[in-house]
Design an enzyme around this catalytic site. Structure first.
Site, short mmCIF file in Angstrom:
data_model
loop_
_atom_site.label_atom_id
_atom_site.label_comp_id
_atom_site.label_asym_id
_atom_site.label_seq_id
_atom_site.Cartn_x
_atom_site.Cartn_y
_atom_site.Cartn_z
N TYR A 1 0.84 -1.20 0.00
CA TYR A 1 0.00 0.00 0.00
C TYR A 1 0.86 1.24 0.00
O TYR A 1 2.03 1.23 0.44
CB TYR A 1 -0.99 0.01 1.17
CG TYR A 1 -0.39 0.30 2.53
CD1 TYR A 1 -0.24 1.60 2.99
CD2 TYR A 1 -0.01 -0.74 3.38
CE1 TYR A 1 0.29 1.87 4.24
CE2 TYR A 1 0.52 -0.49 4.64
CZ TYR A 1 0.67 0.83 5.06
OH TYR A 1 1.21 1.09 6.30
N CYS A 2 0.29 2.31 -0.52
CA CYS A 2 0.90 3.64 -0.46
C CYS A 2 -0.19 4.62 -0.07
O CYS A 2 -1.18 4.21 0.56
CB CYS A 2 1.55 4.00 -1.80
SG CYS A 2 0.36 4.11 -3.16
N GLN A 3 -0.07 5.89 -0.44
CA GLN A 3 -1.07 6.86 -0.01
C GLN A 3 -2.38 6.70 -0.78
O GLN A 3 -3.46 6.68 -0.18
CB GLN A 3 -0.53 8.28 -0.19
CG GLN A 3 -1.43 9.38 0.36
CD GLN A 3 -1.61 9.30 1.87
OE1 GLN A 3 -0.78 8.73 2.59
NE2 GLN A 3 -2.71 9.85 2.37
#
Length: 567
Positions: free
Chosen positions: A531-533
């Protein structure tokens, strides 16, 4: 000469009357309206209460006199149709000024009775400080109460369109406001993670938002001047009011000076039942695609009918002005010999919530689950126009689609700019039968002040098509809290972002720009949940990992979607 009788004005009835006259100068058109106003902007009522629409007269679209002069329509307000005689094709009308009655014949009858507010049988709900809002007299009563009673606190029950608009109106007037909603979110046409943006905006404006709470009882506590009125003395405006004590299902008590009940509406069908016309399974008037009831001489339109859902083909009840206007026009066509068919309702809608807009079209995830329809979803969070041009705001966008055919099932969006534009595009694309694959090729306007070279819609379509063709294996926010010991969380954001916003669970942090050099730190015998932003860097990391033999999935919409779903 064709004689058309219309019961009910506002959107559906007034549209039918005007269209019928444009098609025929010879038709006799009579329109009965129970209230004093025949054509008014009911969607604008909360905005006049809050002061955005300054002049009350701006809400009056047509008067009986203007309808007569422009369209030669005989408009009769304060006239309630109390019965329909289908055999003799006539209606009985009661004049509300003196309760006298008379009959009127018809060749075609159009029913546009609308929908009435739902007021549940809560103890004490009938009192001088509780109101609903459906028409101009309702609005006038609320304005009168605000002017005569020093209202420092108001409560709105119901987080739908009217409830949210009334919440904002009270806030604009400087009145402290509580919003009570039985569900775990406001604005049920969208799903909870999109409603989360509204929840944050509402709370940031100082509104006391109470979700999952029901009103159970109301006690009217009169002011001292009311309590001291002698028996038999007439109450004047100087004696008005007091406050209410609300009892909630969580055991709490709440004092308020004004209560708005906005928990929904139901079709007005008493007259229809008296006439023996067919009612659908959802409680609305049953009509065919030509807007005819089971009596071919009687048509029905607007909030009182059951119409066909555009996506599923099933019956639905959608009380929106746009469909009502189109249905009124279509019914007039068919009454005067044309052959038009209604093409279904998507339920496209938008709501202003302070500085934010929330909008949707088509089906939401809750409905798709309920109906057992196979679907996949994507989330995109990106700038409303070129991010380097001043004033860009984040558009948070959700699209639902059939993973096997690419059919567009629904879309939702939240943000401060460009929300109507994106949902309008999706509504057109859905009605045109476009697929996710075709959405990729939409050519939308681009200049830095207005858009991006890759619009929100294009980006959502890219992500969806990647899922369909297998270029990315998705995981969604509602799965993240249920990982197994055969999965590992990988956060590919920069350390400074983690310090600012925290991370999800016990995630390993390897910034995406370091991943090629540090890939050996990840186990190949476990599935890597990336995951990232917002999901974009996560996709870059996903492709690196799977191209090197790792098992992986990317969190669609990133931790922004995850966090707002928890809001």
């Amino acid at each position: 000469m064709t004689k058309i009788v219309i019961i009910g004005g506002v959107a559906g009835g007034a549209s039918a009357a005007a269209r019928a006259r444009r098609l025929s100068e010879d038709a006799q058109i009579i329109m009965f309206e129970r209230g004093p106003f025949v054509s008014f902007a009911n969607c604008g009522l909360p905005y006049h209460i809050g002061g955005e629409i300054k002049e009350r007269s701006n809400l009056l679209l047509q008067t009986p006199e203007s309808f007569l002069s422009r369209f030669n329509v005989d408009v009769r307000p304060l006239s309630e149709v109390v019965s329909i005689d289908r055999v003799n094709k006539q209606v009985t009308i009661r004049l509300l000024v003196d309760n006298s009655e008379y009959t009127e014949s018809y060749d075609f009858l159009l029913l546009s009775p609308g929908a009435g507010p739902i007021v549940p049988p809560i103890p004490g709900i009938q009192n001088p400080l509780t109101f609903s809002l459906r028409n101009i007299p309702d609005m006038d009563k609320i304005l009168h109460a605000l002017s005569e009673n020093k209202v420092e606190h108001a409560t709105v029950v119901g987080g739908g369109f009217i409830g949210l608009e009334m919440m904002e109106a009270f806030h604009a007037l400087g009145i402290k406001t509580t919003l009570i909603e039985l569900a775990d979110q406001v604005m049920t046409p969208v799903d909870k993670e999109i409603a989360g943006f509204a929840h944050e905006e509402i709370r940031n404006k100082g509104i006391d938002l109470r979700l999952g709470v029901a009103l159970e009882g109301v006690e009217f506590v009169p002011s001292e001047s009311v309590a001291n009125i002698n028996a038999g003395e007439k109450m004047t405006h100087q004696h008005l009011y007091g406050h209410l004590t609300l009892s909630l299902n969580n055991g709490e008590k709440l004092n308020t000076e004004l209560l708005i009940m906005a928990i929904g509406v139901r079709p007005e069908t008493a007259l229809v039942k008296q006439a023996g016309l067919e009612i659908g399974e959802l409680g609305g008037i049953k009509v065919n695609a030509q807007m005819q009831t089971n009596d071919p001489a009687i048509y029905a339109v607007g909030d009182a009918i059951e119409e066909q859902d555009f996506v599923t083909g099933a019956q639905t009840v959608v009380p929106l002005a746009g469909p009502a206007n189109r249905q009124g026009r279509l019914a007039a066509d068919n009454m005067l010999g044309r052959h038009q068919s209604y093409q279904g309702t998507q339920g496209t809608a938008i709501c202003k919530i302070f500085d934010m807009a929330i909008a949707s079209t088509g089906k939401n995830e809750k409905q798709l689950k309920r109906d057992g329809i196979n679907y996949e979803k994507v989330y995109v969070h990106t700038a409303s126009h070129a991010s380097y041009y001043p004033g860009a705001e984040i558009v948070s966008f959700k699209m639902l689609f059939d993973p096997s055919t690419g059919k567009i099932l629904g879309a939702q969006a939240a943000g401060k700019d460009g929300i109507d534009k994106r949902i309008d595009i999706m509504a057109v694309a859905q009605r045109a039968g476009m697929t996710v694959e075709q959405l990729q090729h939409l050519e939308l306007t681009y200049a830095p002040p207005f858009g991006s070279a890759k619009d929100v819609i294009n980006q959502a379509a890219f992500v969806a098509q990647n899922i369909i063709i297998g270029d990315v294996k998705p995981i969604h926010f509602d799965e993240i809290d249920h990982l197994t010991d055969q999965q590992i969380l990988l956060d590919v954001r920069n350390p400074s972002e983690l310090e600012a916003t925290g991370c999800i669970g016990e995630a390993l942090n390897i910034p995406v720009d370091q991943l090629r050099q540090r890939m050996h730190e990840l186990p190949k015998d476990k599935e890597v949940i990336i995951y990232c932003q917002v999901g974009l860097r996560g996709n870059v990391a996903y492709r690196q990992l799977v191209n090197n033999g790792y098992k992986a999935r990317n969190l669609i919409g990133g931790c922004r979607t995850y966090n707002y779903a928890k809001a």
